[in-house]
Write a protein that holds these residues in place. Structure first.
Motif: not given
Length: 158
Positions: A100-119
């Motif tokens: 998770l990464f929260q931007e200055d604007s308050g929006l949250i960017k999410l990146n997930y990993f599944r089966k050793n691959r990035r979504g």
């Protein structure tokens, strides 16, 4: 057939919208485009001397175009829905790592990993503390949950 398809499409989209607990942030840039295409379809469908069947088809085609405005994606209780017609989504039990990464604007960017691959990177307009609580209670035990801050980003030179 088009009428039956349209009814089933709307029922499915409305039911899928109810299951979403944490929705993905949706920018409404394409809404005017879909409204314009809907108006164009209706204009063409009613401008000429067409029979009743052609007019009904035009109305149903306009309703199919408007269904794009019902698009809703995000987290349900047990999966991540990446597009509105996805009836299964990504099961939360298969997610191995979340960043998770929260931007200055308050929006949250999410990146997930599944089966050793990035979504794909997903954006949420949701309070970070509530989001972390949701993820920690719904993800499988042992799933890594990382939260990056602005300082972490500056240290890595990104």
């Amino acid at each position: 057939m088009l009428g039956i398809f349209t009814i089933i499409l709307y029922v499915f989209l409305l039911l899928a919208r109810k299951d979403i607990v944490v929705p993905i942030f949706k920018r409404r840039k394409l809404a005017p485009f879909y409204l314009f295409l809907t108006g164009l379809i209706l204009f063409v469908g009613f401008s000429g001397e067409l029979d009743l069947n052609s007019r009904v088809q035009s109305i149903l085609a306009a309703l199919v175009m408007l269904s794009f405005l019902l698009d809703k994606r995000g987290f349900t209780e047990d999966s991540l829905v990446l597009f509105s017609l996805d009836n299964r989504g990504v099961p939360l039990s298969e997610i191995e790592r979340v960043v998770l990464f929260q931007e200055d604007s308050g929006l949250i960017k999410l990146n997930y990993f599944r089966k050793n691959r990035r979504g794909p990177i997903l954006t949420f307009d949701y309070p970070l503390t509530e989001f972390v609580v949701f993820l920690s209670t719904h993800l499988s035990e042992g799933t890594k949950l990382e939260i990056l801050t602005k300082d972490d980003q500056d240290k890595n030179g990104r």
